[in-house]
Design an enzyme around this catalytic site. Structure first.
Site, PDB file in Angstrom:
ATOM      1  N   SER A  75       0.727  -1.176  -0.099  1.00 31.43           N
ATOM      2  CA  SER A  75      -0.194   0.128   0.048  1.00 31.43           C
ATOM      3  C   SER A  75       0.946   1.169  -0.214  1.00 31.43           C
ATOM      4  O   SER A  75       1.958   1.158   0.407  1.00 31.43           O
ATOM      5  CB  SER A  75      -1.053   0.141   1.264  1.00 31.43           C
ATOM      6  OG  SER A  75      -1.428   1.332   1.613  1.00 31.43           O
ATOM      7  N   TYR A 116      -2.161   0.120  10.007  1.00 31.14           N
ATOM      8  CA  TYR A 116      -2.083  -0.599   8.728  1.00 31.14           C
ATOM      9  C   TYR A 116      -1.023   0.001   7.837  1.00 31.14           C
ATOM     10  O   TYR A 116      -0.224  -1.042   7.507  1.00 31.14           O
ATOM     11  CB  TYR A 116      -3.443  -0.302   7.861  1.00 31.14           C
ATOM     12  CG  TYR A 116      -3.458  -0.643   6.664  1.00 31.14           C
ATOM     13  CD1 TYR A 116      -3.851  -2.012   6.632  1.00 31.14           C
ATOM     14  CD2 TYR A 116      -3.105  -0.089   5.474  1.00 31.14           C
ATOM     15  CE1 TYR A 116      -4.216  -2.662   5.164  1.00 31.14           C
ATOM     16  CE2 TYR A 116      -3.249  -0.582   4.166  1.00 31.14           C
ATOM     17  CZ  TYR A 116      -3.757  -1.895   4.144  1.00 31.14           C
ATOM     18  OH  TYR A 116      -3.912  -2.624   2.985  1.00 31.14           O
TER      19      TYR A 116
END
Length: 230
Positions: free
Chosen positions: A134, A147
């Site tokens: 990501s 995250y």
């Protein structure tokens, strides 16, 4: 026939990758927590085994390794299953550590466990590992400490694994923003209809798989604009 194991394959990018690989003649082992959604995603694929379960469960991971053993080979492992954490996402000062532990279990430790149990088949095939990353792994976005830091750790694990296993192609693949359930969970109540569908990223993923560039971290946008360039 090449064999791929794709985790988190019931929806979003995982389902789109599974559909594309299946259409290209790959034999598939597909994982996700929701059994009915996983079966629906696999419907119509010519050669797909569905194994529902949680990648943080060692017994489930053993079932995945047994499926690989039954196929007798593994050419591609796609570690796509991820856990966002609380929604809306809290700042690190207030982040519940039990929740953070679950994020790391899913996003970092589970991919490594799957790699460990499937490594003999990947080595035999001189295969490929793609860990889905990501932009939160490299950018410091407020509220993305859980995250983002888990994906940053996964990126670094990917780099080290590539050094330790030079006969394998080991990649971190950053697909960019997509219109997925996880992205909506990250922005509750917001309109994310301007984000691209996961299917739009799949041609870039397939370029990575087909071209087998030097191991490392790749963004989908790199393939869209200038090929691999490495």
């Amino acid at each position: 026939m090449p064999v791929a194991l794709v985790t988190g394959a019931s929806r979003g990018l995982g389902a789109a990758i599974a559909a594309a690989l299946g259409g290209a003649g790959w034999s598939l082992i597909l994982d996700a927590r929701n059994a009915s959604m996983l079966r629906a995603a696999a419907d119509g694929l010519a050669d797909a085994s569905v194994i529902a379960g949680d990648v943080t469960d060692p017994a489930h991971v053993r079932r995945l390794s047994e499926a690989v053993r039954d196929h007798g080979r593994l050419d591609l492992l796609v570690n796509n299953a991820s856990h966002l954490g609380p929604s809306p996402q809290p700042g690190l000062a207030d982040y519940p550590l039990d929740e953070l532990r679950q994020v790391y279990e899913t996003n970092l430790l589970a991919p490594l466990r799957i790699i460990q149990v499937t490594l003999p088949w990947l080595l035999a095939a001189e295969g490929m590992i793609v860990n889905v990353s990501s932009d939160a792994a490299v950018e410091a976005y407020e509220g993305w400490g859980g995250y983002g830091s888990s994906k940053a750790a996964l990126d670094h694990l990917t780099r080290i694994l590539g050094e330790e296993q030079p006969t394998l192609k080991v990649y971190a693949f950053d697909p960019g923003d997509m219109r997925t359930a996880m992205h909506q969970q990250a922005f509750p109540g917001e309109d994310i209809s301007d984000r691209p569908e996961p299917e739009s990223v799949v041609p870039r993923f397939l370029q990575l798989v087909e071209q087998r560039p030097p191991r490392g971290r790749y963004r989908a946008a790199e393939f869209a604009s200038a090929g691999t360039g490495r």
